[in-house]
Design an enzyme around this catalytic site. Structure first.
Site, PDB file in Angstrom:
ATOM      1  N   LYS A  70       0.855  -1.192   0.000  1.00 46.81           N
ATOM      2  CA  LYS A  70       0.000   0.000   0.000  1.00 46.81           C
ATOM      3  C   LYS A  70       0.888   1.239   0.000  1.00 46.81           C
ATOM      4  O   LYS A  70       1.687   1.438   0.912  1.00 46.81           O
ATOM      5  CB  LYS A  70      -0.901   0.001   1.237  1.00 46.81           C
ATOM      6  CG  LYS A  70      -1.704   1.292   1.430  1.00 46.81           C
ATOM      7  CD  LYS A  70      -2.430   1.296   2.777  1.00 46.81           C
ATOM      8  CE  LYS A  70      -3.051   2.652   3.082  1.00 46.81           C
ATOM      9  NZ  LYS A  70      -3.688   2.690   4.423  1.00 46.81           N
TER      10      LYS A  70
ATOM     11  N   ASP B  64      -2.810  10.550   3.187  1.00 45.47           N
ATOM     12  CA  ASP B  64      -4.186  10.104   3.417  1.00 45.47           C
ATOM     13  C   ASP B  64      -4.922  11.119   4.275  1.00 45.47           C
ATOM     14  O   ASP B  64      -4.766  11.155   5.492  1.00 45.47           O
ATOM     15  CB  ASP B  64      -4.187   8.735   4.102  1.00 45.47           C
ATOM     16  CG  ASP B  64      -5.603   8.207   4.313  1.00 45.47           C
ATOM     17  OD1 ASP B  64      -6.538   8.749   3.686  1.00 45.47           O
ATOM     18  OD2 ASP B  64      -5.765   7.263   5.108  1.00 45.47           O
TER      19      ASP B  64
ATOM     20  N   LYS C  85     -10.241  12.829   8.160  1.00 48.24           N
ATOM     21  CA  LYS C  85      -9.629  12.597   9.463  1.00 48.24           C
ATOM     22  C   LYS C  85      -9.544  13.904  10.245  1.00 48.24           C
ATOM     23  O   LYS C  85      -9.417  14.989   9.670  1.00 48.24           O
ATOM     24  CB  LYS C  85      -8.198  12.063   9.292  1.00 48.24           C
ATOM     25  CG  LYS C  85      -8.073  10.715   8.618  1.00 48.24           C
ATOM     26  CD  LYS C  85      -6.596  10.360   8.449  1.00 48.24           C
ATOM     27  CE  LYS C  85      -6.398   9.049   7.718  1.00 48.24           C
ATOM     28  NZ  LYS C  85      -6.750   7.890   8.558  1.00 48.24           N
TER      29      LYS C  85
ATOM     30  N   ARG D 178      -7.499  -0.821   1.490  1.00 46.81           N
ATOM     31  CA  ARG D 178      -7.948  -2.123   0.971  1.00 46.81           C
ATOM     32  C   ARG D 178      -8.437  -2.011  -0.472  1.00 46.81           C
ATOM     33  O   ARG D 178      -8.343  -2.967  -1.237  1.00 46.81           O
ATOM     34  CB  ARG D 178      -9.032  -2.688   1.883  1.00 46.81           C
ATOM     35  CG  ARG D 178     -10.324  -1.904   1.928  1.00 46.81           C
ATOM     36  CD  ARG D 178     -11.153  -2.203   3.161  1.00 46.81           C
ATOM     37  NE  ARG D 178     -10.545  -1.648   4.367  1.00 46.81           N
ATOM     38  CZ  ARG D 178     -11.030  -1.798   5.595  1.00 46.81           C
ATOM     39  NH1 ARG D 178     -12.132  -2.510   5.771  1.00 46.81           N
ATOM     40  NH2 ARG D 178     -10.425  -1.261   6.634  1.00 46.81           N
TER      41      ARG D 178
END
Length: 427
Positions: free
Chosen positions: A195, A200, A207, A281
């Site tokens: 990954k 992110d 977040k 994922r």
């Protein structure tokens, strides 16, 4: 030029004036580390962190007792993300010195790459750095392909394209083939999938700052498997291994993916997005489909995938998941041989069914009824591994990065996992 501080080892306790728990003492000749035979490598690493904290930036490891493992333990604690440190290494035999030099080159590359600011390390830069590292150790045996941006969509890498399309920096898939045999038809022994989320934000499931501030490190899995392949090559890996890095930013924009979107994968699976912060994922799925198509004996994917793994293990262990008990045991044996921390967490058949969606075959996140987040994430990935019950390991690499310093580590990346995977590949 400042004279280097001499660091020596002793099996005798420190002078009583230092206290009965003293791990090091200072004298006219330098600093002595007092080994007690219980956790000598940990003691050396913690002492090195304290020595760095004293502002001592030049040291010489001298005297008897130093070997590769003890030198490496010292460096693991001594290295930090700021400033320059200089170590004069003790005399080692040629094999030990070569092993140490390879660790210093490759594992430091992993740590420095993970620590790099996201502004400097986008998806393309991460892929190119990986190519450069592997070419530095085995360029004649390496070929690669970089697929990016709209080419990913056209070639139906929909997970990676969907997650990365919201950034001005296009998503990238690196497919690298290490083939030392010279035979283009040689079987693939192993596939490594990493990954590589270079930043992110969480996307629209954004977040909080306290959880976003370390997200330059969300490509830690990609960096670690790259380092593991390079390190295995220096240890004599003579089998064909393919590396797949799924690299993207997960950002917010008018083109970013949204809750309720459905991703349709090449293997016929489809997944509803109910949390854009469960993006890892989604990109790994594309890499795992490609890995399965090679029909290797071994597939290892590595990702900073879930907060649930950190809740279970902190930053002290990498979480290991597998349906293959024999293979999991081999990985744990490799970890023990390399003095690296791995811990197996549950993965059962029912975890594959704990991702219900009203509109798709899979949901990319579990519901409140199924709170085992690290296990259900592994269950999600299993849907993209053709023979998921044999030959597949998933590593949720919780020990990759530390937001703050602790007694044995500076803040930042640790490099843990490189040696274990390399050990397994060359066993």
């Amino acid at each position: 030029m400042t004279e280097a501080m001499k660091i020596t080892l002793s099996t005798q306790p420190a002078d009583a004036r230092w206290g009965d728990k003293a791990t090091y003492s200072i004298n006219n000749d330098g600093i002595t580390l007092h080994l007690n035979g219980k956790d000598d490598l940990g003691l050396i690493q913690r002492a090195a962190r304290k020595i760095d904290g004293l502002g001592i930036k030049q040291v010489a490891l001298t005297g008897e007792g130093w070997d590769t493992e003890r030198c490496w333990a010292f460096w693991a604690g001594y290295k930090g993300p700021k400033g320059v440190r200089t170590v004069m290494w003790p005399d080692l035999d040629d094999a030990q010195r070569q092993e140490l030099d390879n660790r210093l080159t490759i594992i430091d590359w992993v740590r420095d790459t993970i620590n790099a600011p996201a502004e400097e390390l986008g998806p393309e830069q991460l892929a190119q750095r990986a190519v450069d590292l592997l070419c530095s150790v085995a360029c004649d045996s390496v070929t690669y392909r970089i697929t990016k941006g709209e080419d990913l969509r056209e070639q139906n890498y929909m997970g990676l394209h969907t997650v990365g399309r919201g950034s001005e920096r296009p998503p990238v898939l690196l497919a690298l083939d290490y083939n030392p045999t010279g035979d283009k038809d040689a079987p693939v022994y192993a596939c490594l999938v990493g990954k590589g989320i270079t930043f992110d934000s969480g996307g629209y499931s954004i977040k909080q700052s306290a959880f976003m501030d370390s997200m330059k490190s969300d490509m830690g899995g990609a960096a670690t498997v790259t380092g593991a392949l390079a390190f295995a090559i220096t240890r004599g890996l003579n089998k064909r291994v393919k590396l797949f890095l799924c690299c993207a930013d997960n950002l917010i924009s008018g083109n970013a993916f949204k809750l309720g979107d459905i991703i349709r994968y090449r293997n016929g699976k489809n997944a509803e997005v109910m949390n854009t912060d469960a993006e890892g994922r989604l990109v790994l799925a594309d890499g795992l489909i490609d890995a399965s198509a090679q029909h290797p004996q071994l597939i290892i994917d590595m990702a900073t995938l879930t907060g649930a793994a950190k809740t279970a293990l902190g930053n002290d262990y990498h979480a290991l998941f597998s349906f293959d008990d024999t293979l999991a045991g081999r990985l744990l044996t490799s970890a023990a041989q390399e003095n690296e921390p791995f811990w197996r967490l549950p993965l059962a058949e029912f975890h594959r069914n704990q991702l219900p969606s009203n509109f798709a075959e899979l949901n990319n996140t579990g519901s409140a009824a199924y709170p085992a987040g690290a296990s259900t994430a592994a269950g999600f990935l299993s849907h993209f591994v053709e023979n998921y019950r044999e030959g597949w390991l998933h590593i949720d690499c919780s020990a990759t990065y530390r937001k703050a310093p602790v007694e044995q580590w500076a803040a930042g990346a640790t490099g843990l996992g490189v040696r274990t995977i390399a050990n397994l590949l060359t066993a």
